[in-house]
Design a protein around this motif. Structure first.
Motif, mmCIF file in Angstrom:
data_model
loop_
_atom_site.group_PDB
_atom_site.id
_atom_site.type_symbol
_atom_site.label_atom_id
_atom_site.label_comp_id
_atom_site.label_asym_id
_atom_site.label_seq_id
_atom_site.Cartn_x
_atom_site.Cartn_y
_atom_site.Cartn_z
ATOM 1 N N TYR A 1 87.596 -59.784 83.265
ATOM 2 C CA TYR A 1 86.511 -59.710 84.251
ATOM 3 C C TYR A 1 85.182 -59.367 83.578
ATOM 4 O O TYR A 1 84.152 -59.996 83.865
ATOM 5 C CB TYR A 1 86.837 -58.648 85.309
ATOM 6 C CG TYR A 1 88.151 -58.834 86.007
ATOM 7 C CD1 TYR A 1 88.311 -59.797 87.006
ATOM 8 C CD2 TYR A 1 89.251 -58.044 85.680
ATOM 9 C CE1 TYR A 1 89.528 -59.964 87.662
ATOM 10 C CE2 TYR A 1 90.471 -58.200 86.326
ATOM 11 C CZ TYR A 1 90.604 -59.163 87.313
ATOM 12 O OH TYR A 1 91.811 -59.321 87.945
ATOM 13 N N LEU A 2 85.210 -58.385 82.693
ATOM 14 C CA LEU A 2 83.987 -57.962 82.004
ATOM 15 C C LEU A 2 83.452 -59.069 81.116
ATOM 16 O O LEU A 2 82.259 -59.392 81.135
ATOM 17 C CB LEU A 2 84.273 -56.703 81.186
ATOM 18 C CG LEU A 2 83.121 -56.140 80.363
ATOM 19 C CD1 LEU A 2 81.938 -55.780 81.244
ATOM 20 C CD2 LEU A 2 83.588 -54.917 79.560
ATOM 21 N N ALA A 3 84.339 -59.684 80.338
ATOM 22 C CA ALA A 3 83.905 -60.747 79.425
ATOM 23 C C ALA A 3 83.405 -61.959 80.195
ATOM 24 O O ALA A 3 82.380 -62.557 79.836
ATOM 25 C CB ALA A 3 85.061 -61.138 78.504
ATOM 26 N N ALA A 4 84.108 -62.349 81.268
ATOM 27 C CA ALA A 4 83.689 -63.515 82.051
ATOM 28 C C ALA A 4 82.337 -63.273 82.702
ATOM 29 O O ALA A 4 81.491 -64.179 82.760
ATOM 30 C CB ALA A 4 84.740 -63.838 83.108
ATOM 31 N N ALA A 5 82.106 -62.061 83.189
ATOM 32 C CA ALA A 5 80.822 -61.746 83.815
ATOM 33 C C ALA A 5 79.679 -61.857 82.815
ATOM 34 O O ALA A 5 78.634 -62.458 83.098
ATOM 35 C CB ALA A 5 80.865 -60.338 84.413
ATOM 36 N N LEU A 6 79.878 -61.299 81.629
ATOM 37 C CA LEU A 6 78.791 -61.269 80.645
ATOM 38 C C LEU A 6 78.540 -62.652 80.048
ATOM 39 O O LEU A 6 77.383 -63.056 79.867
ATOM 40 C CB LEU A 6 79.124 -60.259 79.548
ATOM 41 C CG LEU A 6 77.928 -59.648 78.813
ATOM 42 C CD1 LEU A 6 76.990 -58.949 79.778
ATOM 43 C CD2 LEU A 6 78.404 -58.667 77.749
ATOM 44 N N VAL A 7 79.610 -63.412 79.773
ATOM 45 C CA VAL A 7 79.397 -64.742 79.187
ATOM 46 C C VAL A 7 78.814 -65.700 80.222
ATOM 47 O O VAL A 7 77.992 -66.563 79.883
ATOM 48 C CB VAL A 7 80.708 -65.288 78.578
ATOM 49 C CG1 VAL A 7 81.695 -65.738 79.642
ATOM 50 C CG2 VAL A 7 80.413 -66.437 77.616
ATOM 51 N N LEU A 8 79.195 -65.560 81.487
ATOM 52 C CA LEU A 8 78.601 -66.394 82.531
ATOM 53 C C LEU A 8 77.114 -66.084 82.667
ATOM 54 O O LEU A 8 76.281 -67.002 82.754
ATOM 55 C CB LEU A 8 79.309 -66.178 83.865
ATOM 56 C CG LEU A 8 78.672 -66.851 85.090
ATOM 57 C CD1 LEU A 8 78.563 -68.363 84.910
ATOM 58 C CD2 LEU A 8 79.466 -66.526 86.356
ATOM 59 N N ALA A 9 76.763 -64.806 82.665
ATOM 60 C CA ALA A 9 75.353 -64.427 82.771
ATOM 61 C C ALA A 9 74.557 -64.967 81.588
ATOM 62 O O ALA A 9 73.413 -65.416 81.740
ATOM 63 C CB ALA A 9 75.228 -62.907 82.855
#
Length: 456
Positions: free
Chosen positions: A356-364
């Motif tokens: 969740y953390l990685a997906a949020a940051l890479v999407l942003a």
């Protein structure tokens, strides 16, 4: 306020679960490490759980913030993503979102991902994500050491070894049967590049669903291994002389109205011939812009950087994605566009990732690349390990962090991180990861004892 179902809808879900034999509901969120936490209620109390009845002391958890005198956080299960445990059908697993005073609690990384997905939605985009799950199946010896359970799994190049695969068929079959019964559509699985290592590839889905599934898969793999008196571990580098566990992120954006892949085009319509749209290249440029900071969440442990080994530290080429660069099917880049285009793959994500953390940051990061019309430059097609330092510098190819300490420093130095995570979650991550590095750095290892105790 995190939305939940109406009482009528909850009653219908409750009746359906009872009909399937469910007796208990497990509302589960993850801490900052991606480790599941939660409470269990009898099925008759689903209504209460769905309205946030289950309270937690955030101070008792890693990365959820709070002080001992703060009010408790609540969890609200996501009733659209329920999974009945294949091995314990009396229990329904429900990913949950934390709240505080009835509002989303943004130190919860699933809540954070939903927030960034809403920002993508406002631009007309959804995010599809596929995660390649690599895992070791091991036995634990009486002295605590780990070993390969199959005595015949000894090949120096065991990748795709069918004999070793068949020797562990019972565990593999449980995994694949369960994933397919759950509708995940496993399309490939194999004995991976190291002895005792396996990979499971299942159909991509929207980012939130895939993160939920990856979290559940790790729990399921461990349970089925336990049934075989074995240990399943997603630890990035269990053995110094064997390949590490990756969790490559395969990403694309889709059009919210049509569902069409916004990264896909014909290779002849792409000047670079990779089959990627301009939007896709902008997305990649955003990832590269924040590559060093992203490394901290893609590879979030001390052990992660035993996997990300640069050329010169090993006597042979590894496939470690140590360069902040992109290319086509060239695995010496950290970001690649696999054959056929239509997606990009971040290869430095490993098995310890909080998805969740990685997906949020890479999407942003990708969305920033789109907003700022960034250009990632020319794809790198050479074996980057063979280039000299001068050649790499001339091409503008930098190294990614070499240790967790370097990655956390890059994470802390990038203002973008605080813009996305907020100051509290950013500071929590830094605090925990700096403590992890300091604890590791002051520990005396068996290697040191063996090397120095009789030398000096």
């Amino acid at each position: 306020m995190i939305e939940t179902k109406s009482d009528t809808e909850i009653s219908a879900i409750q009746d359906d679960l009872k009909h399937k034999g469910v007796k208990y509901c497990m509302g589960t969120y993850v801490d900052i490490h991606g480790v599941p936490k939660g409470k269990i209620v009898p099925i008759n109390h689903l209504h209460h759980m769905a309205h946030g009845s289950e309270l937690y002391t955030g101070y008792a958890l890693d990365g959820l913030g709070q002080a001992p005198n703060d009010d408790e956080i609540a969890s609200v299960p996501d009733l659209d993503h329920i999974i009945q445990l294949p091995w314990q059908p009396e229990i329904a697993w429900m990913p949950a979102d934390n709240t505080l005073y009835g509002k989303p609690y943004e130190l919860n990384t699933r809540v954070l991902l939903k927030k960034i997905l809403q920002q993508a939605n406002a631009m007309g985009f959804g995010m599809n994500l596929g995660i390649e799950a690599e895992v070791y199946l091991l036995k634990k010896n009486e002295d605590g050491s780990l070993d390969i359970p199959d005595p015949d799994d000894k090949l120096k190049k065991p990748c795709y070894d069918t004999r070793a695969f068949l020797s562990n068929f019972s565990w593999v079959d449980k995994m694949v049967t369960s994933m397919n019964d759950l509708g995940w559509d496993v399309y490939s699985f194999d004995h991976e590049d190291a002895n005792g290592q396996f990979e499971f590839d299942f159909q991509y889905a929207d980012a939130l669903t895939t993160c939920d599934r990856f979290t559940f898969l790790k729990m399921m793999a461990k349970e089925y291994a336990k049934q075989e008196d074995l240990l399943a571990t997603f630890m990035p580098k269990p053995f110094s002389n064997r390949t590490g566990n990756g969790a490559h992120f395969n990403m694309s954006l889709y059009d919210l109205e049509s569902g069409g892949n916004l990264f896909q085009c014909k290779p002849e319509d792409d000047p670079h011939g990779l089959g990627l749209t301009r939007l896709g290249y902008q997305f990649i440029a955003g990832i590269l812009k924040h590559g060093p900071a992203l490394c901290a969440v893609f590879a979030p442990t001390v052990n992660s950087y035993k996997r990300l080994v640069r050329q010169g530290d090993m006597p042979y080429f590894t496939w470690a994605p140590v360069f902040n660069s992109f290319g086509s099917n060239n695995r010496t880049n950290s970001v690649r566009v696999p054959m056929g285009g239509g997606r990009c793959e971040s290869r430095n994500a490993d098995g310890a990732v909080n998805p969740y953390l990685a997906a949020a940051l890479v999407l942003a990061a990708g969305l920033e690349g789109i907003k700022e019309n960034l250009d990632p430059g020319t794809p790198q097609e050479s074996n980057l390990y063979e280039l000299t330092e001068a050649q790499r510098e001339e091409l503008g190819i930098g190294f990614l962090p070499r240790t967790l300490a370097e990655a956390v420093d890059a994470f802390a130095a990038d203002p973008f991180v605080e813009e996305v995570l907020g100051s509290e979650l950013r500071n929590e991550f830094i605090r925990y990861k700096q403590a992890e590095w300091n604890e590791y750095h002051t520990a005396v290892s068996a290697w040191e004892t063996e090397r120095y105790s009789h030398l000096f």
